[in-house]
Design a protein around this motif. Structure first.
Motif, PDB file in Angstrom:
ATOM      1  N   PRO A 279     -17.864   6.830  -0.016  1.00  0.00           N
ATOM      2  CA  PRO A 279     -16.786   7.351  -0.864  1.00  0.00           C
ATOM      3  C   PRO A 279     -17.109   7.219  -2.351  1.00  0.00           C
ATOM      4  CG  PRO A 279     -16.251   5.142  -0.131  1.00  0.00           C
ATOM      5  CD  PRO A 279     -17.586   5.467   0.471  1.00  0.00           C
ATOM      6  N   GLU A 280     -16.705   8.208  -3.097  1.00  0.00           N
ATOM      7  CA  GLU A 280     -16.954   8.223  -4.537  1.00  0.00           C
ATOM      8  C   GLU A 280     -15.707   7.869  -5.346  1.00  0.00           C
ATOM      9  OE1 GLU A 280     -20.355  11.439  -5.353  1.00  0.00           O
ATOM     10  OE2 GLU A 280     -18.544  12.330  -4.484  1.00  0.00           O
ATOM     11  N   ARG A 281     -14.576   7.747  -4.660  1.00  0.00           N
ATOM     12  CA  ARG A 281     -13.321   7.390  -5.336  1.00  0.00           C
ATOM     13  C   ARG A 281     -12.421   6.644  -4.355  1.00  0.00           C
ATOM     14  NH1 ARG A 281      -9.763  11.666  -3.683  1.00  0.00           N
ATOM     15  NH2 ARG A 281     -10.907  13.545  -3.014  1.00  0.00           N
ATOM     16  N   ALA A 282     -11.253   6.283  -4.818  1.00  0.00           N
ATOM     17  CA  ALA A 282     -10.334   5.503  -3.992  1.00  0.00           C
ATOM     18  C   ALA A 282      -9.849   6.305  -2.779  1.00  0.00           C
ATOM     19  CB  ALA A 282      -9.142   5.055  -4.822  1.00  0.00           C
ATOM     20  N   ILE A 283      -9.645   5.602  -1.693  1.00  0.00           N
ATOM     21  CA  ILE A 283      -9.132   6.187  -0.453  1.00  0.00           C
ATOM     22  C   ILE A 283      -7.674   5.751  -0.298  1.00  0.00           C
ATOM     23  CG2 ILE A 283      -9.375   6.227   2.068  1.00  0.00           C
ATOM     24  CD1 ILE A 283     -12.362   5.421   1.583  1.00  0.00           C
ATOM     25  N   THR A 284      -6.833   6.653   0.169  1.00  0.00           N
ATOM     26  CA  THR A 284      -5.424   6.333   0.391  1.00  0.00           C
ATOM     27  C   THR A 284      -5.157   6.121   1.878  1.00  0.00           C
ATOM     28  OG1 THR A 284      -4.709   7.619  -1.536  1.00  0.00           O
ATOM     29  CG2 THR A 284      -3.045   7.145   0.127  1.00  0.00           C
ATOM     30  N   LEU A 285      -4.537   5.000   2.206  1.00  0.00           N
ATOM     31  CA  LEU A 285      -4.119   4.720   3.574  1.00  0.00           C
ATOM     32  C   LEU A 285      -2.594   4.801   3.606  1.00  0.00           C
ATOM     33  CD1 LEU A 285      -4.820   3.848   6.476  1.00  0.00           C
ATOM     34  CD2 LEU A 285      -4.660   1.471   5.710  1.00  0.00           C
ATOM     35  N   VAL A 286      -2.084   5.856   4.221  1.00  0.00           N
ATOM     36  CA  VAL A 286      -0.634   6.091   4.255  1.00  0.00           C
ATOM     37  C   VAL A 286      -0.010   5.326   5.413  1.00  0.00           C
ATOM     38  CG1 VAL A 286       1.177   7.827   4.582  1.00  0.00           C
ATOM     39  CG2 VAL A 286      -0.824   8.343   3.159  1.00  0.00           C
ATOM     40  N   VAL A 287       1.014   4.548   5.104  1.00  0.00           N
ATOM     41  CA  VAL A 287       1.816   3.866   6.124  1.00  0.00           C
ATOM     42  C   VAL A 287       3.169   4.579   6.154  1.00  0.00           C
ATOM     43  CG1 VAL A 287       2.928   1.708   6.818  1.00  0.00           C
ATOM     44  CG2 VAL A 287       0.665   1.656   5.741  1.00  0.00           C
ATOM     45  N   PRO A 288       3.529   5.201   7.284  1.00  0.00           N
ATOM     46  CA  PRO A 288       4.761   5.999   7.312  1.00  0.00           C
ATOM     47  C   PRO A 288       6.025   5.182   7.588  1.00  0.00           C
ATOM     48  CG  PRO A 288       3.625   6.222   9.392  1.00  0.00           C
ATOM     49  CD  PRO A 288       2.769   5.330   8.529  1.00  0.00           C
ATOM     50  N   TYR A 289       5.984   3.910   7.213  1.00  0.00           N
ATOM     51  CA  TYR A 289       7.118   3.012   7.407  1.00  0.00           C
ATOM     52  C   TYR A 289       7.361   2.240   6.111  1.00  0.00           C
ATOM     53  CZ  TYR A 289       5.668   4.239  12.093  1.00  0.00           C
ATOM     54  OH  TYR A 289       5.281   4.961  13.195  1.00  0.00           O
ATOM     55  N   ALA A 290       8.516   1.601   6.029  1.00  0.00           N
ATOM     56  CA  ALA A 290       8.897   0.899   4.804  1.00  0.00           C
ATOM     57  C   ALA A 290       8.037  -0.334   4.556  1.00  0.00           C
ATOM     58  CB  ALA A 290      10.368   0.487   4.887  1.00  0.00           C
ATOM     59  N   PRO A 291       7.885  -0.734   3.301  1.00  0.00           N
ATOM     60  CA  PRO A 291       7.137  -1.953   2.990  1.00  0.00           C
ATOM     61  C   PRO A 291       7.800  -3.176   3.631  1.00  0.00           C
ATOM     62  CG  PRO A 291       7.543  -0.658   1.008  1.00  0.00           C
ATOM     63  CD  PRO A 291       8.383  -0.059   2.095  1.00  0.00           C
ATOM     64  N   GLY A 292       6.973  -4.155   3.968  1.00  0.00           N
ATOM     65  CA  GLY A 292       7.506  -5.403   4.493  1.00  0.00           C
ATOM     66  C   GLY A 292       7.501  -5.524   5.999  1.00  0.00           C
ATOM     67  N   GLY A 293       7.330  -4.418   6.713  1.00  0.00           N
ATOM     68  CA  GLY A 293       7.291  -4.466   8.170  1.00  0.00           C
ATOM     69  C   GLY A 293       5.927  -4.893   8.688  1.00  0.00           C
ATOM     70  N   ALA A 294       5.822  -5.045  10.005  1.00  0.00           N
ATOM     71  CA  ALA A 294       4.572  -5.502  10.615  1.00  0.00           C
ATOM     72  C   ALA A 294       3.433  -4.512  10.381  1.00  0.00           C
ATOM     73  CB  ALA A 294       4.781  -5.730  12.108  1.00  0.00           C
ATOM     74  N   ALA A 295       3.716  -3.212  10.575  1.00  0.00           N
ATOM     75  CA  ALA A 295       2.669  -2.205  10.377  1.00  0.00           C
ATOM     76  C   ALA A 295       2.163  -2.217   8.948  1.00  0.00           C
ATOM     77  CB  ALA A 295       3.185  -0.817  10.751  1.00  0.00           C
ATOM     78  N   ASP A 296       3.078  -2.333   8.000  1.00  0.00           N
ATOM     79  CA  ASP A 296       2.710  -2.361   6.586  1.00  0.00           C
ATOM     80  C   ASP A 296       1.835  -3.577   6.274  1.00  0.00           C
ATOM     81  OD1 ASP A 296       3.097  -1.553   3.676  1.00  0.00           O
ATOM     82  OD2 ASP A 296       4.012  -3.545   3.648  1.00  0.00           O
ATOM     83  N   ALA A 297       2.231  -4.736   6.789  1.00  0.00           N
ATOM     84  CA  ALA A 297       1.480  -5.969   6.517  1.00  0.00           C
ATOM     85  C   ALA A 297       0.068  -5.897   7.086  1.00  0.00           C
ATOM     86  CB  ALA A 297       2.231  -7.165   7.101  1.00  0.00           C
ATOM     87  N   LEU A 298      -0.053  -5.414   8.319  1.00  0.00           N
ATOM     88  CA  LEU A 298      -1.375  -5.340   8.945  1.00  0.00           C
ATOM     89  C   LEU A 298      -2.230  -4.253   8.298  1.00  0.00           C
ATOM     90  CD1 LEU A 298      -0.429  -5.872  12.705  1.00  0.00           C
ATOM     91  CD2 LEU A 298      -1.351  -7.534  11.072  1.00  0.00           C
ATOM     92  N   ALA A 299      -1.601  -3.162   7.885  1.00  0.00           N
ATOM     93  CA  ALA A 299      -2.346  -2.097   7.199  1.00  0.00           C
ATOM     94  C   ALA A 299      -2.980  -2.625   5.919  1.00  0.00           C
ATOM     95  CB  ALA A 299      -1.428  -0.921   6.894  1.00  0.00           C
ATOM     96  N   ARG A 300      -2.266  -3.473   5.220  1.00  0.00           N
ATOM     97  CA  ARG A 300      -2.781  -4.023   3.957  1.00  0.00           C
ATOM     98  C   ARG A 300      -3.960  -4.972   4.193  1.00  0.00           C
ATOM     99  NH1 ARG A 300       0.471  -2.529  -0.195  1.00  0.00           N
ATOM    100  NH2 ARG A 300       2.398  -1.506   0.492  1.00  0.00           N
ATOM    101  N   VAL A 301      -3.883  -5.728   5.265  1.00  0.00           N
ATOM    102  CA  VAL A 301      -5.009  -6.600   5.625  1.00  0.00           C
ATOM    103  C   VAL A 301      -6.234  -5.750   5.949  1.00  0.00           C
ATOM    104  CG1 VAL A 301      -5.868  -8.247   7.330  1.00  0.00           C
ATOM    105  CG2 VAL A 301      -3.531  -8.458   6.474  1.00  0.00           C
ATOM    106  N   LEU A 302      -6.023  -4.720   6.770  1.00  0.00           N
ATOM    107  CA  LEU A 302      -7.133  -3.853   7.167  1.00  0.00           C
ATOM    108  C   LEU A 302      -7.699  -3.101   5.970  1.00  0.00           C
ATOM    109  CD1 LEU A 302      -8.748  -2.789   9.618  1.00  0.00           C
ATOM    110  CD2 LEU A 302      -7.144  -0.889   9.713  1.00  0.00           C
ATOM    111  N   ALA A 303      -6.827  -2.593   5.091  1.00  0.00           N
ATOM    112  CA  ALA A 303      -7.272  -1.820   3.927  1.00  0.00           C
ATOM    113  C   ALA A 303      -8.169  -2.653   3.019  1.00  0.00           C
ATOM    114  CB  ALA A 303      -6.064  -1.308   3.143  1.00  0.00           C
TER     115      ALA A 303
END
Length: 330
Positions: free
Chosen positions: A36-60
């Protein structure tokens, strides 16, 4: 002579075309190699603070380290995850936009009459993790085990009720699958999210619900809730004394809150492969594994083909449950 000149013109034209194609392919190859030559966006289709959001941030964070690039998590919640998923489905297939979705991805097409993006607009990259749900009741509930709860439901049809964070949630469908398999008559009580539902189970306003380990196990440990069963085929390390639904009353019962990563369809193979390798490498990191295990999620890191196959099975399962239960959006 005219014929000879025409051949030369054709030759020059074809040569120029071949050169242009070669240059184009070379440029595309170079772009893929530099990715990649620039930043990549990882879209989480749920509100901040939930389990999916927390794990997505760890993975990102850890995927970014592997790619030597920045991966920015962007929340686009709404409509049970379909708003964020549609955004990614319509994004350029260049590898700079990814989707971190969960089980509602397999539920929504059977719940909503029209989806905001066509089938096939997203391609699966990898199944990231699997997290079972636990069936919880209040701490001093008369139901000491799963068999007691089922006996009461059979003895008094329509008396027992179960909570969930909404019709499109795994909590709802885990209970519905449980109810259908045992042919029980019970009442669904929907909430706007899982938190208030857990609170009312804890207070005795609702008899039971399926909830995530992350949200409920601390309350079980604190003696505020009782766990009667878990939705995975095998017991969870965090709750070794809690039996599975599979081993007690419904052989083959299996429900997970899964997380997975998707790309817009058409992302070049080399770029998709690079992203996949970074994802798998990140999930092998001991810190990542600990962060996932701490919230009851088991890291997976499947191949693209394995994830596609898993999605087909999830699609078939939830389609049948929703159809049989005549479930509609809240």
């Amino acid at each position: 002579m005219p014929h000879s000149r025409l051949n030369r013109r054709q030759f020059i034209s074809r040569s120029a075309g071949a050169l242009a194609l070669a240059l184009s392919l070379s440029a595309a190859g170079a772009a893929q190699a530099a990715y990649p030559e620039r930043a990549i966006t990882l879209v989480v289709p749920y509100a901040p603070g939930g389990a999916a959001d927390a794990l997505a941030r760890v993975l990102a964070q850890h995927m970014g380290d592997k790619l030597d690039a920045s991966i920015v998590v962007e929340n686009r919640p709404g409509a049970s995850g379909t708003i964020g998923a549609a955004y990614v489905a319509k994004a350029a297939p260049d590898g700079y936009t990814m989707l971190y979705d969960a089980t509602p991805y397999s539920i929504n097409p059977h719940l909503f009459p029209k989806m905001p993006f066509p089938a096939g607009a997203l391609q699966p990259l990898a199944l990231v993790s699997l997290a079972p749900n636990i069936l919880i009741v209040k701490a001093d509930s008369p139901y000491k085990n799963l068999q007691g709860l089922i006996a009461e439901a059979k003895a008094h049809p329509g008396k027992l009720n179960f909570a969930s964070g909404g019709s499109g949630t795994v909590q709802r469908l885990a209970s519905e699958l449980f109810r259908q398999d045992l042919k029980l008559d019970m009442v669904h009580v929907p909430y706007k999210s899982g938190g208030p539902a857990i609170t009312d189970v804890m207070g005795g306003q609702v008899d039971f619900m399926f909830s995530t380990i992350a949200a409920s196990s601390p309350l079980v440990d604190a003696g505020k809730l009782r766990a009667l069963a878990i939705s995975s085929p095998k017991r969870a390390p965090q709750l070794p004394d809690v039996p599975t639904v599979n081993e007690t009353v419904i052989p083959g019962y299996e429900v997970y809150e899964w997380n997975g990563v998707f790309l817009p369809s058409g992302v070049p193979g080399p770029i998709a492969a690079k992203l996949h390798q970074a994802l798998v490498d990140a999930l092998h990191d001991s810190d990542v594994q600990k962060r996932f295990n701490d919230v009851g999620a088991r890291p997976v890191g499947s191949t693209q083909a394995e994830f596609a196959d898993y999605l087909k099975k999830e699609d078939a399962k939830w389609a049948a449950v929703i159809r049989q239960g005549n479930i509609r959006p809240d």
